[in-house]
Motif scaffolding. Structure first.
Motif, PDB file in Angstrom:
ATOM      1  N   PHE A  63       0.832  -1.206   0.000  1.00  0.00           N
ATOM      2  CA  PHE A  63       0.000   0.000   0.000  1.00  0.00           C
ATOM      3  C   PHE A  63       0.863   1.250   0.000  1.00  0.00           C
ATOM      4  CE2 PHE A  63      -2.856   3.199   1.769  1.00  0.00           C
ATOM      5  CZ  PHE A  63      -4.046   2.922   1.103  1.00  0.00           C
ATOM      6  N   PHE A  64       0.558   2.161  -0.906  1.00  0.00           N
ATOM      7  CA  PHE A  64       1.263   3.433  -1.020  1.00  0.00           C
ATOM      8  C   PHE A  64       0.510   4.487  -0.210  1.00  0.00           C
ATOM      9  CE2 PHE A  64       1.259   7.342  -3.953  1.00  0.00           C
ATOM     10  CZ  PHE A  64       2.229   7.992  -3.208  1.00  0.00           C
ATOM     11  N   ILE A  65       1.155   5.039   0.824  1.00  0.00           N
ATOM     12  CA  ILE A  65       0.561   6.108   1.628  1.00  0.00           C
ATOM     13  C   ILE A  65       0.924   7.445   0.985  1.00  0.00           C
ATOM     14  CG2 ILE A  65       0.505   7.238   3.874  1.00  0.00           C
ATOM     15  CD1 ILE A  65       1.150   4.561   5.157  1.00  0.00           C
ATOM     16  N   LYS A  66      -0.084   8.132   0.472  1.00  0.00           N
ATOM     17  CA  LYS A  66       0.136   9.387  -0.240  1.00  0.00           C
ATOM     18  C   LYS A  66       0.175  10.581   0.712  1.00  0.00           C
ATOM     19  CE  LYS A  66      -1.573  12.018  -4.213  1.00  0.00           C
ATOM     20  NZ  LYS A  66      -2.643  12.097  -5.256  1.00  0.00           N
ATOM     21  N   THR A  67      -0.822  10.695   1.574  1.00  0.00           N
ATOM     22  CA  THR A  67      -0.867  11.779   2.560  1.00  0.00           C
ATOM     23  C   THR A  67      -1.241  11.216   3.925  1.00  0.00           C
ATOM     24  OG1 THR A  67      -3.177  12.287   1.993  1.00  0.00           O
ATOM     25  CG2 THR A  67      -1.475  13.595   0.920  1.00  0.00           C
ATOM     26  N   LEU A  68      -0.713  11.855   4.989  1.00  0.00           N
ATOM     27  CA  LEU A  68      -0.996  11.400   6.355  1.00  0.00           C
ATOM     28  C   LEU A  68      -0.945  12.589   7.308  1.00  0.00           C
ATOM     29  CD1 LEU A  68       2.156   9.401   7.548  1.00  0.00           C
ATOM     30  CD2 LEU A  68       2.098  10.739   5.473  1.00  0.00           C
ATOM     31  N   GLN A  69      -1.330  12.330   8.549  1.00  0.00           N
ATOM     32  CA  GLN A  69      -1.502  13.444   9.479  1.00  0.00           C
ATOM     33  C   GLN A  69      -1.275  12.999  10.923  1.00  0.00           C
ATOM     34  OE1 GLN A  69      -5.585  14.795   9.692  1.00  0.00           O
ATOM     35  NE2 GLN A  69      -4.980  16.889  10.178  1.00  0.00           N
ATOM     36  N   ARG A  70      -0.512  13.807  11.646  1.00  0.00           N
ATOM     37  CA  ARG A  70      -0.390  13.606  13.088  1.00  0.00           C
ATOM     38  C   ARG A  70      -1.573  14.280  13.781  1.00  0.00           C
ATOM     39  NH1 ARG A  70       5.196  14.781  12.002  1.00  0.00           N
ATOM     40  NH2 ARG A  70       6.548  13.028  12.549  1.00  0.00           N
ATOM     41  N   PRO A  71      -1.929  13.837  14.997  1.00  0.00           N
ATOM     42  CA  PRO A  71      -3.036  14.469  15.714  1.00  0.00           C
ATOM     43  C   PRO A  71      -2.835  15.969  15.875  1.00  0.00           C
ATOM     44  CG  PRO A  71      -2.390  12.429  16.795  1.00  0.00           C
ATOM     45  CD  PRO A  71      -1.367  12.687  15.738  1.00  0.00           C
ATOM     46  N   GLY A  72      -3.829  16.756  15.434  1.00  0.00           N
ATOM     47  CA  GLY A  72      -3.775  18.199  15.598  1.00  0.00           C
ATOM     48  C   GLY A  72      -2.842  18.921  14.644  1.00  0.00           C
ATOM     49  N   LYS A  73      -2.239  18.194  13.714  1.00  0.00           N
ATOM     50  CA  LYS A  73      -1.290  18.802  12.776  1.00  0.00           C
ATOM     51  C   LYS A  73      -1.873  18.856  11.367  1.00  0.00           C
ATOM     52  CE  LYS A  73       1.915  19.070  15.952  1.00  0.00           C
ATOM     53  NZ  LYS A  73       2.390  20.374  16.496  1.00  0.00           N
ATOM     54  N   ASN A  74      -1.133  19.501  10.456  1.00  0.00           N
ATOM     55  CA  ASN A  74      -1.576  19.601   9.071  1.00  0.00           C
ATOM     56  C   ASN A  74      -1.418  18.283   8.335  1.00  0.00           C
ATOM     57  OD1 ASN A  74      -2.130  22.354   9.356  1.00  0.00           O
ATOM     58  ND2 ASN A  74      -0.038  22.941   8.793  1.00  0.00           N
ATOM     59  N   ILE A  75      -2.225  18.124   7.298  1.00  0.00           N
ATOM     60  CA  ILE A  75      -2.081  16.970   6.417  1.00  0.00           C
ATOM     61  C   ILE A  75      -0.837  17.176   5.552  1.00  0.00           C
ATOM     62  CG2 ILE A  75      -3.105  15.716   4.470  1.00  0.00           C
ATOM     63  CD1 ILE A  75      -5.859  16.513   5.600  1.00  0.00           C
ATOM     64  N   LEU A  76       0.001  16.139   5.456  1.00  0.00           N
ATOM     65  CA  LEU A  76       1.255  16.244   4.717  1.00  0.00           C
ATOM     66  C   LEU A  76       1.379  15.141   3.670  1.00  0.00           C
ATOM     67  CD1 LEU A  76       3.728  16.837   7.697  1.00  0.00           C
ATOM     68  CD2 LEU A  76       2.791  18.591   6.167  1.00  0.00           C
ATOM     69  N   TYR A  77       2.008  15.484   2.533  1.00  0.00           N
ATOM     70  CA  TYR A  77       2.393  14.446   1.581  1.00  0.00           C
ATOM     71  C   TYR A  77       3.535  13.645   2.202  1.00  0.00           C
ATOM     72  CZ  TYR A  77      -0.492  16.396  -2.119  1.00  0.00           C
ATOM     73  OH  TYR A  77      -1.561  16.826  -2.861  1.00  0.00           O
ATOM     74  N   PHE A  78       3.713  12.408   1.746  1.00  0.00           N
ATOM     75  CA  PHE A  78       4.677  11.504   2.388  1.00  0.00           C
ATOM     76  C   PHE A  78       6.084  12.084   2.405  1.00  0.00           C
ATOM     77  CE2 PHE A  78       7.365   9.699  -0.937  1.00  0.00           C
ATOM     78  CZ  PHE A  78       6.708  10.083  -2.080  1.00  0.00           C
ATOM     79  N   ASP A  79       6.470  12.795   1.313  1.00  0.00           N
ATOM     80  CA  ASP A  79       7.836  13.341   1.272  1.00  0.00           C
ATOM     81  C   ASP A  79       8.009  14.481   2.281  1.00  0.00           C
ATOM     82  OD1 ASP A  79       6.069  14.880  -0.200  1.00  0.00           O
ATOM     83  OD2 ASP A  79       7.551  15.449  -1.726  1.00  0.00           O
TER      84      ASP A  79
END
Length: 312
Positions: free
Chosen positions: A279-295
């Motif tokens: 599975f390729f994770i494209k975007t993710l997010q820590r609690p309370g933080k901004n959504i980020l691209y994997f790089d």
């Protein structure tokens, strides 16, 4: 033909149906669930249908249950042609179902008998269905078990998730119910009993279901990602930190790693899944933080090839 309608509904999903009946018929009254505490301050909050009914200047009632004596008396005085129900969340007793001149009709967001219950949209996507739809059914005391009056189908597109399907079916349900009431009055609909042997149940979503089981195939994880958006969302755990997966895709990249193992971090963040899938994770997010691209995420995080996400 203008019909006299008593409308019963609670969430945002039911709003297009209320609006359609208000524009085309005479809505005598709206029944919705009573205000409930919500938010950090736990202040009393009206349901979306309650708010919309007030905007439309419609009589609104908020009983906690419908088997109270005064509810039946109120409904009989209205003498409605139809009781129209969309995601009301309160069971209609037998004596209420007998009140309308014609029938009590319910709009349900699935192609019954598939996905009866609380979360038909989410469970449909989780199961990887290619098609969904809405059903107008004649109400009876059972759970979404009444005879089918009319159905409208909807193709599930690749880019669809629970949010987009929710919006599409919300509008489709309104059209289906409007058409079904008209056809029923004209004798153009013959109720069809549901095939019980094909019935499936869409149980309510729980927050804990959002924790990814990497032993599942990448396609199964992807289906959950689509079905669980926005709630409960998908998340995984790395070094005791919760990471929410916002977007991603299944890959055909084969591997021999334990499920949950990170097998690529250079050009892509790729995780080993069950059944020899990835599975390729494209975007993710820590609690309370901004959504980020994997790089972007990798620049501020020490995640290396061979690290493992925690399993259920």
């Amino acid at each position: 033909m203008v019909l006299n309608i008593v409308f019963m509904g609670t969430p945002e999903f039911a709003i297009p149906s209320l609006e359609h009946f208000h524009l085309n018929h005479n809505v005598l009254a709206v029944f919705t669930q009573p205000p409930k505490p919500a938010g950090r301050g736990m202040k009393s909050k009206k349901s979306p249908i309650h708010i919309k009914a007030k905007e439309l200047n419609l009589k609104t009632y908020t009983p906690t249950k419908l088997d109270e004596n005064n509810v039946g008396i109120i409904l009989k005085k209205f003498n409605p042609d139809f009781i129209v129900v969309v995601a009301y969340g309160i069971i209609l007793p037998k004596h209420i179902l007998k009140i309308p001149k014609f029938i009590a009709i319910n709009g349900h967001a699935s192609l019954l008998p598939k996905w009866r219950g609380a979360a038909p949209i989410q469970r449909c996507l989780e199961a990887g269905e290619k098609e969904t739809g809405t059903t107008a059914m004649l109400m009876e005391p059972g759970l979404d078990s009444g005879p089918i009056l009319l159905q409208k189908k909807l193709k599930i597109l690749k880019e669809d998730d629970a949010s987009s399907i929710h919006k599409k079916l919300s509008n489709l349900t309104a059209k289906c119910l409007l058409s079904a009431t008209k056809k029923y009055c004209l004798g153009e609909i013959k109720p069809i009993k549901q095939n019980i042997s094909k019935a499936t149940y869409a149980k309510k979503l729980e927050k804990k279901e959002g924790l990814i089981d990497w032993k599942l195939s990448s396609s199964q994880i992807y289906n959950k990602l689509k079905g669980f958006s926005p709630f409960p969302g998908l998340f995984t755990i790395l070094n005791d930190e919760k990471l929410k997966i916002i977007n991603g895709n299944p890959l055909k990249l084969e591997h021999s790693q334990k499920p949950g193992t990170i097998i690529e971090t250079e050009s892509k963040l790729i995780v080993a899944c069950g059944q020899n899938t990835s599975f390729f994770i494209k975007t993710l997010q820590r609690p309370g933080k901004n959504i980020l691209y994997f790089d972007e995420f990798l620049r501020g995080s020490k995640i290396e090839k061979g690290f493992s996400f925690e399993q259920k």
